[in-house]
Design a protein around this motif. Structure first.
Motif, PDB file in Angstrom:
ATOM      1  N   ARG A 288     118.375  79.719  34.163  1.00  0.00           N
ATOM      2  CA  ARG A 288     117.107  79.195  33.643  1.00  0.00           C
ATOM      3  C   ARG A 288     116.572  78.135  34.607  1.00  0.00           C
ATOM      4  O   ARG A 288     117.233  77.138  34.877  1.00  0.00           O
ATOM      5  N   TYR A 289     115.363  78.332  35.066  1.00  0.00           N
ATOM      6  CA  TYR A 289     114.773  77.454  36.073  1.00  0.00           C
ATOM      7  C   TYR A 289     114.658  76.015  35.585  1.00  0.00           C
ATOM      8  O   TYR A 289     114.897  75.071  36.332  1.00  0.00           O
ATOM      9  N   GLU A 290     114.283  75.843  34.307  1.00  0.00           N
ATOM     10  CA  GLU A 290     113.997  74.499  33.812  1.00  0.00           C
ATOM     11  C   GLU A 290     115.245  73.691  33.474  1.00  0.00           C
ATOM     12  O   GLU A 290     115.186  72.472  33.283  1.00  0.00           O
ATOM     13  N   ASN A 292     118.260  71.807  34.421  1.00  0.00           N
ATOM     14  CA  ASN A 292     118.919  71.167  35.565  1.00  0.00           C
ATOM     15  C   ASN A 292     119.863  70.077  35.059  1.00  0.00           C
ATOM     16  O   ASN A 292     119.946  69.813  33.857  1.00  0.00           O
TER      17      ASN A 292
END
Length: 316
Positions: A288-290, A292
Motif C-alpha cells: 500500500r503506497y500510503e 509508511n
C-alpha cells in the motif's frame, strides 16, 4: 576518570543506586572498568525521573575476543567502561519509555545516545578520548538522529525540570590522561576516507568499517551479515555509500519485519506479536503506497485497533 576494579575483591557500591556487579562483563571477566562520569550521568537521570530502579542490560565488555563476538571490534565504548545499555523504571515500577530518556540525555549534554526501545545506550564519549565524540542513533531502525525531541515529537517528559543548582556532569573538562585514545584498530590495515552516519568525515580502517557494517546489521536485522566483506569492499571503494547501504538493510523484508515487531508492537503496544501479525502488517507496508513507517508509528500509538480495522477488509 575511568577506574579499574576487580569483582573478586568485592561487589562494591559505586553510587547510591548502582553496584559494581551490574557493570561486570557478561562473560564473567574479573576486571571491570567503569567511568565515574558514566555513573554520575546515570544517577542524574535516575534522580530526575524519580526512578524506583534501573537495570543495566550491558555495561563493561571484556576487550578482545568477547567484544569481537558482539561487534567485530576488539574495543568499543563498552570495552572502555564508558557505556551502558539501561532500562529505567518509574516510582510505580513501570518502564520509562526510552524516548523520554533519550530526550533528557540530550538536554543534559550526553554525546553518546542510542535508542533501543525500552533500553537506551548511554556513553560518555563527549568527555574526550574516544574515536568519535558524538553519536546519536535509533538502533531499532538504524536512523541517525540530530534532535531527539523532534525525532520523537516530544516537547516535555514526565518529570520536573532538573534543579538549576545541580552540577551538569557534562560540563566537566576533558582530561585525555583519564580516557583511552586508541580506537582498537590495527595500524597495518589499509585506511580509507569514509563518509556516512556517525563516521562522517573521519578516516576508518577496513577492520573498523567491517565492525560498523556488522554493528548496523545487528541493530537492523538482529544478526551479523555473512557478506560483510563484500559490503566493506563496496563501501571502501565508493561503489556503495553508507546511506545506500543502510537503506538496503532497513527496507529489506527482514529489516522491516524486525522494525514492525520491536518498534510498533514491543515498544509502542508493549507486547510480542504473533508472526501472522508481523506478516500481515508487512503486506500492508509493502503493497500500500500510503502506508509508511511514520504513519504506522503514529497510528499504532494513537489507536491501534482502529488503524487495523481500516485496512482489515480492504483488498491489497
Amino acid at each position: 576518570m575511568i577506574k579499574r576494579y576487580l569483582m573478586s575483591a568485592g561487589d562494591i557500591q559505586l553510587s547510591a543506586h548502582f553496584r559494581l556487579h551490574e557493570f561486570q562483563s557478561r562473560n564473567g571477566w574479573d576486571e571491570v572498568l567503569v567511568d565515574e562520569a558514566l555513573i554520575d550521568m546515570l544517577e542524574k537521570i535516575y534522580k530526575h525521573f524519580n526512578c524506583s530502579k534501573a537495570v543495566i542490560n550491558d555495561g563493561f565488555r571484556q576487550p578482545g575476543e568477547y567484544c569481537r563476538s558482539i561487534g567485530e571490534s576488539d574495543r568499543d565504548a563498552h570495552a572502555y567502561g564508558m557505556a551502558a545499555d539501561v532500562v529505567f523504571f518509574d516510582s510505580e515500577g513501570d518502564v520509562i519509555s526510552g524516548r523520554y530518556i533519550c530526550c533528557y540525555a540530550q538536554d543534559i549534554g550526553v554525546q553518546g545516545i542510542g535508542y533501543m526501545g525500552n533500553a537506551v545506550h548511554l556513553d560518555t564519549r563527549g568527555n574526550g578520548g574516544y574515536k568519535n565524540t558524538h553519536w546519536w542513533g535509533d538502533e531499532t531502525t538504524g536512523a541517525t538522529v540530530t534532535d531527539w525531541h523532534s525525532y520523537f515529537a516530544i516537547t516535555n517528559y514526565p518529570a520536573a525540570e532538573p534543579d538549576e543548582n545541580e552540577e551538569d556532569i557534562t560540563d566537566k573538562p576533558d582530561d585525555e590522561s583519564d580516557n583511552p585514545a586508541e580506537d582498537g584498530s590495527s595500524s597495518d590495515n589499509n585506511v580509507t576516507d569514509f563518509d556516512g552516519g556517525d563516521m562522517m568525515n573521519r578516516e576508518i580502517s577496513r577492520e573498523q568499517l567491517k565492525y560498523e557494517v556488522n554493528r548496523y546489521a545487528l541493530t537492523v536485522l538482529g544478526r551479523e551479515i555473512g557478506d560483510a566483506d563484500t559490503y566493506v569492499e563496496l563501501l571502501s571503494t565508493g561503489q556503495l555509500d553508507w546511506y545506500e547501504f543502510t537503506k538496503r538493510l532497513q527496507e529489506s523484508e527482514e529489516g522491516v519485519k524486525r522494525w514492525i515487531k520491536y518498534t510498533l508492537f514491543v515498544d509502542i503496544l508493549g507486547r510480542i506479536p504473533e508472526q501472522s501479525e508481523i506478516d500481515w502488517w508487512y503486506a500492508q507496508y509493502s503493497l500500500r503506497y500510503e502506508v509508511n513507517k511514520a504513519l504506522m508509528a503514529e497510528r499504532f500509538a494513537e489507536d491501534y485497533e482502529q488503524f487495523k480495522d481500516e485496512y482489515m477488509n480492504k483488498p491489497l
